[in-house]
Design a protein around this motif. Sequence first.
Motif, PDB file in Angstrom:
ATOM      1  N   THR A 101       0.843  -1.191   0.000  1.00  0.00           N
ATOM      2  CA  THR A 101       0.000   0.000   0.000  1.00  0.00           C
ATOM      3  C   THR A 101       0.878   1.240   0.000  1.00  0.00           C
ATOM      4  O   THR A 101       1.822   1.345   0.789  1.00  0.00           O
ATOM      5  N   TYR A 102       0.567   2.177  -0.879  1.00  0.00           N
ATOM      6  CA  TYR A 102       1.331   3.410  -1.025  1.00  0.00           C
ATOM      7  C   TYR A 102       0.430   4.603  -0.717  1.00  0.00           C
ATOM      8  O   TYR A 102      -0.731   4.642  -1.126  1.00  0.00           O
ATOM      9  N   THR A 103       0.979   5.569  -0.029  1.00  0.00           N
ATOM     10  CA  THR A 103       0.259   6.804   0.276  1.00  0.00           C
ATOM     11  C   THR A 103       0.735   7.905  -0.656  1.00  0.00           C
ATOM     12  O   THR A 103       1.949   8.141  -0.782  1.00  0.00           O
ATOM     13  N   ILE A 104      -0.194   8.574  -1.317  1.00  0.00           N
ATOM     14  CA  ILE A 104       0.170   9.672  -2.219  1.00  0.00           C
ATOM     15  C   ILE A 104       0.814  10.796  -1.425  1.00  0.00           C
ATOM     16  O   ILE A 104       0.332  11.189  -0.358  1.00  0.00           O
ATOM     17  N   ASP A 105       1.918  11.302  -1.944  1.00  0.00           N
ATOM     18  CA  ASP A 105       2.681  12.372  -1.298  1.00  0.00           C
ATOM     19  C   ASP A 105       2.320  13.707  -1.962  1.00  0.00           C
ATOM     20  O   ASP A 105       2.842  14.027  -3.028  1.00  0.00           O
ATOM     21  N   PRO A 106       1.441  14.512  -1.347  1.00  0.00           N
ATOM     22  CA  PRO A 106       0.994  15.759  -1.983  1.00  0.00           C
ATOM     23  C   PRO A 106       2.121  16.751  -2.258  1.00  0.00           C
ATOM     24  O   PRO A 106       2.021  17.564  -3.179  1.00  0.00           O
ATOM     25  N   SER A 107       3.179  16.697  -1.465  1.00  0.00           N
ATOM     26  CA  SER A 107       4.271  17.663  -1.647  1.00  0.00           C
ATOM     27  C   SER A 107       5.085  17.381  -2.906  1.00  0.00           C
ATOM     28  O   SER A 107       5.876  18.226  -3.340  1.00  0.00           O
ATOM     29  N   HIS A 108       4.909  16.198  -3.497  1.00  0.00           N
ATOM     30  CA  HIS A 108       5.604  15.859  -4.735  1.00  0.00           C
ATOM     31  C   HIS A 108       4.622  15.392  -5.813  1.00  0.00           C
ATOM     32  O   HIS A 108       5.016  14.687  -6.748  1.00  0.00           O
ATOM     33  N   SER A 109       3.364  15.772  -5.670  1.00  0.00           N
ATOM     34  CA  SER A 109       2.338  15.379  -6.622  1.00  0.00           C
ATOM     35  C   SER A 109       1.538  16.605  -7.047  1.00  0.00           C
ATOM     36  O   SER A 109       1.705  17.698  -6.493  1.00  0.00           O
ATOM     37  N   GLY A 110       0.663  16.417  -8.004  1.00  0.00           N
ATOM     38  CA  GLY A 110      -0.177  17.522  -8.449  1.00  0.00           C
ATOM     39  C   GLY A 110      -1.417  17.022  -9.160  1.00  0.00           C
ATOM     40  O   GLY A 110      -1.362  16.040  -9.899  1.00  0.00           O
ATOM     41  N   ILE A 111      -2.543  17.674  -8.910  1.00  0.00           N
ATOM     42  CA  ILE A 111      -3.795  17.388  -9.612  1.00  0.00           C
ATOM     43  C   ILE A 111      -4.267  18.689 -10.235  1.00  0.00           C
ATOM     44  O   ILE A 111      -4.627  19.634  -9.525  1.00  0.00           O
ATOM     45  N   GLY A 112      -4.230  18.760 -11.536  1.00  0.00           N
ATOM     46  CA  GLY A 112      -4.552  20.006 -12.223  1.00  0.00           C
ATOM     47  C   GLY A 112      -5.671  19.848 -13.236  1.00  0.00           C
ATOM     48  O   GLY A 112      -6.103  18.739 -13.556  1.00  0.00           O
ATOM     49  N   PHE A 113      -6.154  20.976 -13.742  1.00  0.00           N
ATOM     50  CA  PHE A 113      -7.214  20.960 -14.756  1.00  0.00           C
ATOM     51  C   PHE A 113      -7.070  22.175 -15.655  1.00  0.00           C
ATOM     52  O   PHE A 113      -6.473  23.190 -15.284  1.00  0.00           O
ATOM     53  N   THR A 114      -7.632  22.061 -16.851  1.00  0.00           N
ATOM     54  CA  THR A 114      -7.620  23.150 -17.820  1.00  0.00           C
ATOM     55  C   THR A 114      -9.008  23.286 -18.420  1.00  0.00           C
ATOM     56  O   THR A 114      -9.632  22.285 -18.803  1.00  0.00           O
ATOM     57  N   ALA A 115      -9.512  24.519 -18.505  1.00  0.00           N
ATOM     58  CA  ALA A 115     -10.795  24.814 -19.133  1.00  0.00           C
ATOM     59  C   ALA A 115     -10.599  25.933 -20.151  1.00  0.00           C
ATOM     60  O   ALA A 115      -9.790  26.849 -19.928  1.00  0.00           O
ATOM     61  N   ARG A 116     -11.335  25.882 -21.255  1.00  0.00           N
ATOM     62  CA  ARG A 116     -11.289  26.955 -22.237  1.00  0.00           C
ATOM     63  C   ARG A 116     -12.135  28.125 -21.717  1.00  0.00           C
ATOM     64  O   ARG A 116     -13.250  27.930 -21.245  1.00  0.00           O
ATOM     65  N   HIS A 117     -11.561  29.344 -21.784  1.00  0.00           N
ATOM     66  CA  HIS A 117     -12.243  30.534 -21.271  1.00  0.00           C
ATOM     67  C   HIS A 117     -12.544  31.486 -22.412  1.00  0.00           C
ATOM     68  O   HIS A 117     -11.653  31.825 -23.212  1.00  0.00           O
TER      69      HIS A 117
END
Length: 201
Positions: free
Chosen positions: A28-44
Motif C-alpha cells: 500500500t502506497y500513500t500519495i505524497d501531496p508535496s511531490h504530486s499535483g492534480i490540475g485541470f484546464t478549461a477553455r475561457h
Amino acid sequence: MGIFSRTTTATAATSTAVDPALAALTGTYTIDPSHSGIGFTARHAMVTNVRGAFAEYEGNLNLDGTDPTASSASIDVKIASIDTGSADRDGHLRSADFFDAEQFPLMTFRSTSAEALGGTDYRITGDLTIKDVTKPITIDLEFNGAAKDPFGNERVGFEGKAELLRSEWGLTWNAALETGGVLVSDKIKLTFEISAIKNAR
C-alpha cells in the motif's frame, strides 16, 4: 513493468513465474501531496485556457505485484483547496454555481478496473464523484518507475491525463458571449502527477 496489467489465460498457462521486480512493488502506497499535483484546464471565452489545481488531497495505491489486476487506487480531493490564481474566480467555483464546496466538500475517485496498453502506458477506470453525481471516468497513465529516495522511502511515480464533460456531473453554469459561444467550456482536461510512498509493514 505491468503494475496495472491484466494476466491473460494464455499467459497464465505458459508461465507461472512472477517478475521479482514487479512482486517487490506489492504493498500500500500513500500519495505524497508535496511531490504530486492534480490540475485541470478549461477553455475561457472560447479563446484561451485557464489552468488550476487542487492543493489538498489524500489517497492510496494498493499494488499487487503477484496479481496486478487486484491493484486499486483511491483519492479524496478537498474542493475548497481549488486554486486558479484568481480569488474571485476560486470563490465562484466553490459556490453553488459550480462545486458547492460547503455542501459537497470532497471530490472522490475509486478505481474499478485497469489494463495495460503496452510499454509503460496503462489505463485505469473508476468512479468519479462530484457533488452528488457519480460517473465512470477513464485515466490514461504512464508509469514513471520506482525508486528509493535519499530518506529511505520506496516510491512509485505516475503521470496521467483524462477529459470529461463537466455538465455530466451537474456543473452546468455558464454565460453567453456577445460574439457567440459561452464563457466556460464544457470539456475539462485533467492532469495528474503522482508520487506515492510505500507504507511500512
